[in-house]
Design a protein around this motif. Sequence first.
Motif, PDB file in Angstrom:
ATOM      1  N   PRO A 111       0.821  -1.215   0.000  1.00  0.00           N
ATOM      2  CA  PRO A 111       0.000   0.000   0.000  1.00  0.00           C
ATOM      3  C   PRO A 111       0.857   1.268   0.000  1.00  0.00           C
ATOM      4  O   PRO A 111       2.026   1.265   0.395  1.00  0.00           O
ATOM      5  CB  PRO A 111      -0.790  -0.112   1.301  1.00  0.00           C
ATOM      6  N   LYS A 112       0.221   2.359  -0.425  1.00  0.00           N
ATOM      7  CA  LYS A 112       0.802   3.685  -0.284  1.00  0.00           C
ATOM      8  C   LYS A 112       0.092   4.414   0.861  1.00  0.00           C
ATOM      9  O   LYS A 112      -1.005   4.015   1.277  1.00  0.00           O
ATOM     10  CB  LYS A 112       0.666   4.454  -1.597  1.00  0.00           C
ATOM     11  N   GLU A 113       0.728   5.453   1.354  1.00  0.00           N
ATOM     12  CA  GLU A 113       0.216   6.125   2.544  1.00  0.00           C
ATOM     13  C   GLU A 113      -1.239   6.553   2.361  1.00  0.00           C
ATOM     14  O   GLU A 113      -1.618   7.130   1.345  1.00  0.00           O
ATOM     15  CB  GLU A 113       1.067   7.339   2.882  1.00  0.00           C
ATOM     16  N   GLY A 114      -2.048   6.226   3.374  1.00  0.00           N
ATOM     17  CA  GLY A 114      -3.439   6.630   3.376  1.00  0.00           C
ATOM     18  C   GLY A 114      -4.359   5.791   2.514  1.00  0.00           C
ATOM     19  O   GLY A 114      -5.557   6.110   2.407  1.00  0.00           O
ATOM     20  N   ASN A 115      -3.872   4.719   1.916  1.00  0.00           N
ATOM     21  CA  ASN A 115      -4.753   3.861   1.113  1.00  0.00           C
ATOM     22  C   ASN A 115      -5.822   3.204   1.976  1.00  0.00           C
ATOM     23  O   ASN A 115      -5.594   2.890   3.149  1.00  0.00           O
ATOM     24  CB  ASN A 115      -3.950   2.774   0.399  1.00  0.00           C
ATOM     25  N   ARG A 116      -6.978   2.972   1.322  1.00  0.00           N
ATOM     26  CA  ARG A 116      -8.082   2.297   2.004  1.00  0.00           C
ATOM     27  C   ARG A 116      -8.541   1.118   1.135  1.00  0.00           C
ATOM     28  O   ARG A 116      -8.765   1.294  -0.083  1.00  0.00           O
ATOM     29  CB  ARG A 116      -9.241   3.270   2.235  1.00  0.00           C
ATOM     30  N   TYR A 117      -8.700  -0.042   1.772  1.00  0.00           N
ATOM     31  CA  TYR A 117      -9.116  -1.248   1.080  1.00  0.00           C
ATOM     32  C   TYR A 117     -10.429  -1.720   1.692  1.00  0.00           C
ATOM     33  O   TYR A 117     -10.475  -2.083   2.876  1.00  0.00           O
ATOM     34  CB  TYR A 117      -8.042  -2.328   1.193  1.00  0.00           C
ATOM     35  N   LEU A 118     -11.500  -1.701   0.862  1.00  0.00           N
ATOM     36  CA  LEU A 118     -12.824  -2.068   1.328  1.00  0.00           C
ATOM     37  C   LEU A 118     -13.301  -3.289   0.564  1.00  0.00           C
ATOM     38  O   LEU A 118     -13.283  -3.308  -0.679  1.00  0.00           O
ATOM     39  CB  LEU A 118     -13.812  -0.917   1.105  1.00  0.00           C
ATOM     40  N   GLY A 119     -13.745  -4.298   1.308  1.00  0.00           N
ATOM     41  CA  GLY A 119     -14.250  -5.496   0.669  1.00  0.00           C
ATOM     42  C   GLY A 119     -15.761  -5.443   0.524  1.00  0.00           C
ATOM     43  O   GLY A 119     -16.478  -5.105   1.468  1.00  0.00           O
ATOM     44  N   ALA A 120     -16.251  -5.771  -0.658  1.00  0.00           N
ATOM     45  CA  ALA A 120     -17.687  -5.970  -0.833  1.00  0.00           C
ATOM     46  C   ALA A 120     -18.108  -7.245  -0.106  1.00  0.00           C
ATOM     47  O   ALA A 120     -17.263  -8.067   0.272  1.00  0.00           O
ATOM     48  CB  ALA A 120     -18.001  -6.092  -2.324  1.00  0.00           C
TER      49      ALA A 120
END
Length: 513
Positions: A111-120
Amino acid sequence: MGINGRHWALAAAPLALALLAATGCESTPGARANTPGARANPTAAPSTPVARVCAKPAAGPAKAPVGAVTVDPTVVGDLAAKTKSSPPNTTFWLRPGKHRLDPDRYAQVIPKEGNRYLGAPGAVLDGGKKNQYAFGGTARNVTIRYLTVQRFVAPQDEGVVNHDSADGWAIEHATIQHNSGAGLMAGARQKVRANCLRENGQYGMNAYKATGRISGLVVEGNEIVGNNTGDWERRRKGCGCTGGIKFWAVNGADVRGNWVHDNRGTGLWADTNNNDFRIEKNVLEDNDGAALIYETSYNAVIRNNTIRRNNWVEGRREADRGDTFPFATVYLSESGGEPRIRARTNKIEIYRNALENNWSGITLWENADRFCNSPANTSSGDCTLLVKDTDRCAKPAIATAPLYADCRWKTQRVDIHDNRFVLDKSVVKCTVKCDRMAVLANYGTYPNWSPYQGERVAEAITNEQHNRWHDNVYLGPWKFVAQDQSRVLDFGQWQGTPYQQDAGSTLDTRAGG
């Protein structure tokens, strides 16, 4: 015990956590005062909710949030590739389905700084028993939510999520399961909330950072179940390398509202120079080993926890081997309060907990031969937080102040009060050695230059280091051990001279079952 193996005996906005209420231990009536002036019922069992996260995990967004990058499960490596090609502070939405990385063992998402990963709903990142790591790198302030991460094969002591212990991560409403090694690692200011950490090979989480200390750690509302499927303590006897969660050198942690159960070995284990813990409102039950170990560490509040049916496997095994050590469900080893180390408390306070039908109760232990620079110190290379230079702890300086005191991790300033201890031996299925509360040390013998030889440490932990039980309720046939494991006392002896413990407490030997 340290990262290389040991022998254990010798402020973000709160989330709406997915917690379902459950009853705690029920009060058992009929306690009678054995001490004049004692309160009839100084404590009641805490009403602790159970974080039933694994059975019904919270669902993620069914549609991609505005501006999010959509990740396609039919394209192998799509998540890692899109992460690489997108700028920092990007939101990624993983569509339903099984997402895979490239088949190389070291393929992972960086990841890069501040990334957000949301799963459906139904989004799974699957390592296929080929990839070692899911999310790594040193980027700060990464968020992972609503995603299942499974079947990665991290090596021993390494983790799958936040492999490099980057700071400021938030892992929330995720299911991290069926991985080797640790489900996740931890960095400073990490928030671990409302997750299912299930059936990982070594740890649910390994809160260890190779460089620098972890501070401001929050572990809240998680279900931590069935970890250490690899049975590492059997494979590497005395490694001290397992637990539902293991904490190393964490300075400031709030561990609250978790359901820690059915782990092989210890539930929660803080080991080596941890400080300033609040462990509260957890349900710790049915772990094979101790519910909680706090070892060579400092300054903690342990309160309002429900602790039941722990240590049946490990406690019984040691008893069957003839070991008379009081293996307990809450075990403090060389740990105590230290006012010179900044924290929210300057002691270890254990209060308003309900302990029911565990293998024994609370043991306070100090190994006379374990101190900074001793060959018997299983946390090899580590010194106390009061001495920066390990080599200073040597003859002749260690025999005089201040090093005589500061080179030891001391079990001191422990205040145990207003707890409820229930024991029904017919439930635990034991006849002996499951019924003890203890404060003790061994006879110091090693090394030959040690200033702590003989009974000095045993006398200090028992009589001089301000370790105190008071105002507790005991239901069942409890016994008490003081100074060394051969001194098994009844309640009157425990309360009397010279020990003078458990003032204001009550004992009813008939009420446990």
